[in-house]
Design an enzyme around this catalytic site. Sequence first.
Site, short mmCIF file in Angstrom:
data_model
loop_
_atom_site.label_atom_id
_atom_site.label_comp_id
_atom_site.label_asym_id
_atom_site.label_seq_id
_atom_site.Cartn_x
_atom_site.Cartn_y
_atom_site.Cartn_z
CB SER A 215 -1.11 0.05 1.45
OG SER A 215 -0.17 0.40 2.24
CE LYS A 216 0.59 8.20 -1.98
NZ LYS A 216 -0.33 9.23 -1.93
NE ARG A 217 -2.77 2.69 5.44
CZ ARG A 217 -2.23 1.71 6.54
NH1 ARG A 217 -1.57 1.80 7.28
NH2 ARG A 217 -2.34 0.28 6.07
N GLY B 292 4.49 2.91 2.25
CA GLY B 292 5.66 3.48 1.28
C GLY B 292 5.84 2.66 0.18
#
Length: 480
Positions: free
Chosen positions: A246-248, A250
């Site tokens: 996930s982008k969260r 990184g």
Amino acid sequence: MSEKTVRVRLAPSPSGYLHVGTARMAIANYLFARHNKGKFLIRIEDTDTARSDASLIEPILAAIKWLGLDWDEEIVYQSKRIDHYNQFAVKLLEGGHGYRCFCTPERLAEDREKARAAKGPMRYNRRCLGLSQDEIDKKLAAGEQFAIRLRIPEGATSFDDIVSGRLNRSNEEIEDFIVARSDGRATYNLAVVIDDHDMGITHVIRGNDHITNTFKQVHIYDALGFDLPVFGHLPMILRPDKKKVSKRLGDKDVGEYRKEGILPEAIFNYLCLLGWSPKTDREIYSVEELIEIFNPDNFNPSNAVFDQEKLIAFNKAHIMLKPDHDLAVELAPMLVEAGLTTKYWLETRWEYLRAVVGVLKGRVSRVSEFVDHGGYFFDFDYKYDPEAAAKQFTKEAGPLLTELADRFEQLEEFTHDSTEAVLSQVAAERELKKAKLIHPTRLAVSGMKVGPGLYDILAVLGKTRVVERLRKAVEYIEKQ
Ligand code: GLU
């Protein structure tokens, strides 16, 4: 496969970049479409205004393009279809499949709290399902806001899944979910069903994190009288720490891999095989081959871990397969960006760039490493590796390099073989091991102590550059 033309879609939400998880979904859909001579469509799910960021749409599309996934037809944007969805919520209400729910968020939170304390089911308790017409009219007259919920019948829900076979769930586990919020806006699940129906989607291939949504969506299809598409829920790609990418956390934009020297065909190949098996030991395939052999029966139902090292190994293999000219096209902007040369210099030296690529390609795992390993082909002011210089640029080396320069200058044909012959001859005449000449020569012409075969380097650099570099090294030695 049915007679109908296959139509599949990728439906990214612009709430993050295109990370490997979504890229993998895109590739599976693309292969499915192309293998079946069907259509691959794109829909942007941008109705969640709190989470969507319009500025991410372009990078997402750019990453899809970079991966080589050419899509068919116009892109569908959910944000342009809101009024259309809302009509269907009203239709569900009027058709008796939906009902008005006047419960306030506070009330619902209280219910959930009570259910939690009693360890009961957390789903909506159907308080508003039992309202009489009279009660409803009164609430409406008093201006009370309402959402529309879909009434889930008794029984069980099932659907066939390409990856996992038949999936079943008791309807007790599917709550009467909201299809339109109190402001009249259709919810995500309703919008997706209407879109998939309107876009003529035959196969919905998405992540297995959507299985719960699918159980809900099946009821919307039924209530609206739409034919069900075939579903395929692919396993997730996990990070090495087993968390979902996930982008969260990184995880990067797929577009970043380009900057890191990864080829799109390597990512395509790697992500395809992560969770799908060609059922042979062979791992490296071109996109065309994957389209040819793709078979949806071979999806692996378990989640797969993304292994960066393995991606690099795939990249190395694809660098070897890629024509030198195509690698040169990838490399040229990187050389310019690294300040080693200019676009104009390269424009007239395309043959040279191609030759450099040919000499170095067996030694690199990333396209960017051509820059790290081959800067000396472009930058004439390179420094000598200090350790190697101390060892190789001895007093004896000076005259040897001068002699080589003189003899090279006489050569009419400056090739791998002719330079090798000269070097061997000088070594023989002086009764020296060839290494005594090879090492200082390599250092003189490249500044490096290791690299591709020396005669290959010499042939690519050409006579003028080689002689110039040898003489420059002699000057350097003499100054020590
Ligand atoms: N927008 C959803 C996501 O990004 C895709 C849902 C779907 O494919 O139906 O996960």
